[in-house]
Write a protein that holds these residues in place. Sequence first.
Motif, PDB file in Angstrom:
ATOM      1  N   GLY A  32      -7.671   4.090  -7.983  1.00  0.00           N
ATOM      2  CA  GLY A  32      -7.196   2.715  -8.010  1.00  0.00           C
ATOM      3  C   GLY A  32      -6.481   2.280  -6.759  1.00  0.00           C
ATOM      4  O   GLY A  32      -6.134   1.089  -6.622  1.00  0.00           O
ATOM      5  N   ILE A  33      -6.231   3.202  -5.828  1.00  0.00           N
ATOM      6  CA  ILE A  33      -5.582   2.861  -4.559  1.00  0.00           C
ATOM      7  C   ILE A  33      -6.571   3.179  -3.435  1.00  0.00           C
ATOM      8  O   ILE A  33      -6.864   4.343  -3.170  1.00  0.00           O
ATOM      9  N   THR A  34      -7.094   2.165  -2.786  1.00  0.00           N
ATOM     10  CA  THR A  34      -8.086   2.351  -1.733  1.00  0.00           C
ATOM     11  C   THR A  34      -7.449   3.029  -0.522  1.00  0.00           C
ATOM     12  O   THR A  34      -6.394   2.593  -0.041  1.00  0.00           O
ATOM     13  N   SER A  35      -8.082   4.085  -0.037  1.00  0.00           N
ATOM     14  CA  SER A  35      -7.523   4.813   1.106  1.00  0.00           C
ATOM     15  C   SER A  35      -8.620   5.521   1.882  1.00  0.00           C
ATOM     16  O   SER A  35      -9.751   5.663   1.420  1.00  0.00           O
ATOM     17  N   GLN A  36      -8.263   5.966   3.076  1.00  0.00           N
ATOM     18  CA  GLN A  36      -9.099   6.823   3.907  1.00  0.00           C
ATOM     19  C   GLN A  36      -8.355   8.130   4.124  1.00  0.00           C
ATOM     20  O   GLN A  36      -7.132   8.195   3.968  1.00  0.00           O
ATOM     21  N   ASP A  37      -9.091   9.196   4.499  1.00  0.00           N
ATOM     22  CA  ASP A  37      -8.433  10.481   4.726  1.00  0.00           C
ATOM     23  C   ASP A  37      -7.980  10.611   6.181  1.00  0.00           C
ATOM     24  O   ASP A  37      -8.249   9.747   7.020  1.00  0.00           O
TER      25      ASP A  37
ATOM     26  N   LEU B 136       0.826  -1.211   0.000  1.00  0.00           N
ATOM     27  CA  LEU B 136       0.000   0.000   0.000  1.00  0.00           C
ATOM     28  C   LEU B 136       0.860   1.261   0.000  1.00  0.00           C
ATOM     29  O   LEU B 136       0.598   2.211  -0.742  1.00  0.00           O
ATOM     30  N   GLN B 137       1.910   1.252   0.835  1.00  0.00           N
ATOM     31  CA  GLN B 137       2.803   2.416   0.854  1.00  0.00           C
ATOM     32  C   GLN B 137       3.503   2.580  -0.498  1.00  0.00           C
ATOM     33  O   GLN B 137       3.582   3.689  -1.039  1.00  0.00           O
ATOM     34  N   GLY B 138       4.003   1.470  -1.038  1.00  0.00           N
ATOM     35  CA  GLY B 138       4.710   1.540  -2.309  1.00  0.00           C
ATOM     36  C   GLY B 138       3.832   2.030  -3.444  1.00  0.00           C
ATOM     37  O   GLY B 138       4.276   2.833  -4.282  1.00  0.00           O
ATOM     38  N   GLN B 139       2.577   1.578  -3.487  1.00  0.00           N
ATOM     39  CA  GLN B 139       1.663   2.033  -4.537  1.00  0.00           C
ATOM     40  C   GLN B 139       1.440   3.540  -4.447  1.00  0.00           C
ATOM     41  O   GLN B 139       1.437   4.233  -5.480  1.00  0.00           O
TER      42      GLN B 139
END
Length: 325
Positions: free
Chosen positions: A311-316, A143-146
Amino acid sequence: MRLKFGFHAPSLALVAIAMLSSSAFAADEAVKVGLVTRTDSNPFFVKLREDAQAYAKTAGAEIVAITGKTHDDAAGQVAAIEDLTALGVKGILVTPSDAEALNDAIAKARAAGILVIALDGRVSPDSAVDATFATDNLQAGVLQGQWVRAALGDTAPRVALVDGTRGTVSTRERHDGFLKGFGLQEGAPEIIAQQNISNQAEAQTALENFFQKDPTINAVYTVYEPAAVSAHAVTSALGLAGKVAIGSIDGSCDGIKAVADGQVGATVVQFPGKMAELGVQAVVDYAKTGAKPSGFIDSGAVLVTDKPFEGITSQDSAWGLKNCW
């Protein structure tokens, strides 16, 4: 020289300890759970211990908690496991400082009928413990790398890697996951600098050296958030603030605030409270029923950023501040 109850003074700091009854477990008797963490200088392990103690009160358990002096105090953790085995706790929860150095002590504890669970990181082989409750560190690294790769856009990457304590499975998995998520092979020419560190002071020094040697670095992987904050401090001092993509893993409230303030581009949240709860409950269940957990149980990982990419699932960061530790 050993202190009373057999704890090694040079290697360990006693956090909490209680004499154990020699009687068999009874329904109204607190289940003794040993907790061995790496250090008291990292808020993650402090939170894990606090949550374990809080949950124990509701689950009919009592925590016997010990912490090492440093992240790589494998000898101290071995001594702690040996002493907890002698005390006769029902289960031992350990955040391993080394993938293999604890295995003999763990084997002796299990032979004595003690349930042993790894928290936060794996041992090698996985079967050395009864079960592991931890972040999927490979996925956290991915996740960090993406995100870091996406943050660079079309700019050619020039990457610095701040890795964790050498020899731990979590260090290797986060590193490998970052490279996978970023799309790099080990030893790729895009990797400009790399160093293992065990605390924020070492991270600060490493990053200063990285950028002094090559100020064109534009992406920084950090194994945990204090190193990411150091990366921001170093780049800011060089007038590079906002020009370097900085990512991390942890989910501390300070780390999420650093994301909200724009110091760190993204971090991956872990859930130490869930690890602690799962671990304590497993020991309580074992004490009452003899049932043992097995295998790897993922406690979850969520990317938090205020600069999301498709394309990268995340939260704020607002979500992060509600779920940080």
